[in-house]
Design an enzyme around this catalytic site. Structure first.
Site, PDB file in Angstrom:
ATOM      1  N   LYS A  53       0.833  -1.211   0.000  1.00 33.81           N
ATOM      2  CA  LYS A  53       0.000   0.000   0.000  1.00 33.81           C
ATOM      3  C   LYS A  53       0.865   1.257   0.000  1.00 33.81           C
ATOM      4  CE  LYS A  53      -3.703  -2.566   2.180  1.00 33.81           C
ATOM      5  NZ  LYS A  53      -4.343  -3.020   3.424  1.00 33.81           N
ATOM      6  N   GLN A  97      -4.917  -1.839   9.679  1.00 34.56           N
ATOM      7  CA  GLN A  97      -4.620  -3.128   9.051  1.00 34.56           C
ATOM      8  C   GLN A  97      -5.083  -4.280   9.950  1.00 34.56           C
ATOM      9  OE1 GLN A  97      -3.246  -3.634   5.897  1.00 34.56           O
ATOM     10  NE2 GLN A  97      -3.699  -5.778   6.251  1.00 34.56           N
ATOM     11  N   ASP A 120     -11.260   1.897   3.646  1.00 32.91           N
ATOM     12  CA  ASP A 120     -11.482   0.462   3.448  1.00 32.91           C
ATOM     13  C   ASP A 120     -12.961   0.177   3.185  1.00 32.91           C
ATOM     14  OD1 ASP A 120      -9.193  -1.120   3.399  1.00 32.91           O
ATOM     15  OD2 ASP A 120      -8.953  -1.100   5.569  1.00 32.91           O
TER      16      ASP A 120
END
Length: 290
Positions: A53, A97, A120
Site C-alpha cells: 500500500k 490493518q 477500506d
C-alpha cells in the site's frame, strides 16, 4: 482460451489516472491526498500488505503516514490514535490493518473511524450505503471486482451471479453491489450451503472468496462462465525462495479450459484491491476538500 482478467494491468491504468489527477491538484497549488495506515504487531503477511500500500501511494504521488504499534498496545490507546486521525485535517483517509491482536475489538475500532475517512469501506454507514441512492465509500475488494468486470466490458445485467463466501469484507457487500449496480440475479453461498456444485454449475458469473485452495474444480463450472477468484492463500512451496506460493480458491489449470473470462492468482483481484484503496482515498480527499 479464456480472456484473462488482468488486475495487474487494470490497476496500473487506474494508478496512471490517479497520478494525472494528483499532478492537476498540485498544479493548482493544492496538496496531495494523504493516507494514514495503522498496523499493530509484527504479522508477516500484514507487513507485506502494508508495504504494498505504501509503494502504491508513492507510485501515484500520495503522501502517506505510517503508524506502527506493538501488539501489546491497549484498545483504549489505539482508539485514541484513531480519534486523533479522525480530527486531523491533514489526513484524508486511513486504514487499520487487520488482523488485530485478540484483546482488541475489531468491530469497536472499525466503527470508531469517521465514515468519510474510512477508505477500506468497513464502517456500517459506508456498508449500508451500498443499497442507497447516495453511495459513500465502497468496500475496497468488492469495488475492485466490480471495476475489473466493468473495464473488461463483462455483461452483468440479467446474468446469474453465484458468490461463494459470505464474509462482511467481500461476499456480502459484493452480493449487494452485483444486485444494485450489476443488476444481476445473485445467489450467495456460504459454509452452510448444501451441494455447493449445484449452485456453481448454474453461474454465468462465479465469484469465489473463501480462502480454500482448489475449492472450485472444473466440473463445478459451466462452459463459458466468467470466473473471479478472490481467494489468496499462502501454500508451502519449498521450491520458492520465499518458501510459499499464493494459491486461489479455483483450480485455474482446469477451470480456465471452460471459462470465458478468468482472474489469475496472483495478479487478478489483489492489485485491484490496492487500486480501489487509492481511488477511495482520492474520493475521500475530494469529498472533504471540494
Amino acid at each position: 482460451m479464456p480472456t484473462l482478467l488482468d488486475g495487474k494491468k487494470v490497476a496500473s491504468d487506474i494508478k496512471q489516472e490517479i497520478s494525472t489527477r494528483v499532478d492537476e491538484l498540485k498544479s493548482q497549488g493544492r496538496r496531495a491526498p494523504n493516507l494514514a495506515i495503522i498496523i499493530v504487531g509484527d504479522d508477516g503477511a500484514s507487513h507485506t500488505y502494508v508495504n504494498g500500500k505504501i509503494a502504491a501511494c508513492k507510485s501515484v504521488g500520495f503522501d502517506f503516514t505510517l503508524m506502527h504499534f506493538a501488539s501489546t498496545i491497549s484498545e483504549e490507546k489505539l482508539m485514541k490514535h484513531v480519534e486523533n486521525l479522525n480530527s486531523d485535517d491533514d489526513i484524508d483517509g486511513f486504514i487499520v490493518q487487520l488482523p488485530l491482536p485478540e484483546h482488541i475489538s475489531v468491530e469497536r475500532v472499525t466503527e470508531s473511524i469517521k465514515p468519510e475517512k474510512d477508505v477500506d469501506g468497513f464502517t456500517n454507514q459506508n456498508f449500508g450505503s451500498i443499497v442507497s441512492k447516495n453511495q459513500l465509500i465502497m468496500p475496497a475488494t468488492p469495488f475492485g471486482v466490480m471495476e475489473l468486470l466493468r473495464r473488461y466490458d463483462v455483461e452483468t445485467e440479467g446474468k446469474h451471479c453465484v458468490i461463494v463466501g459470505a464474509s462482511r469484507l467481500v461476499g456480502a457487500p459484493l452480493g449487494m453491489m452485483m444486485t444494485e449496480e450489476g443488476r444481476a440475479t445473485v445467489t450467495l453461498c456460504h459454509k452452510y450451503t448444501q451441494d455447493l456444485a449445484s449452485h456453481t454449475k448454474n453461474a454465468d458469473i462465479l465469484i469465489v472468496a473463501v480462502g480454500k485452495p482448489g475449492l472450485i474444480s472444473e466440473e463445478m463450472v459451466k462452459e463459458g462462465a466468467v470466473v473471479v477468484d478472490v481467494g489468496t492463500t499462502r501454500v508451502v512451496d519449498n521450491s520458492r525462495k520465499s518458501g510459499f506460493r499464493l494459491s486461489g480458491d479455483v483450480d485455474f489449470a482446469t477451470v480456465s479450459e471452460k471459462a470465458s473470462f478468468i482472474t489469475p492468482v496472483p495478479g487478478g483481484v489483489g492489485p485491484m484491491t490496492i487500486a480501489s484503496l487509492l481511488l477511495n482515498t482520492l474520493k475521500a480527499y475530494e469529498d472533504q476538500h471540494s
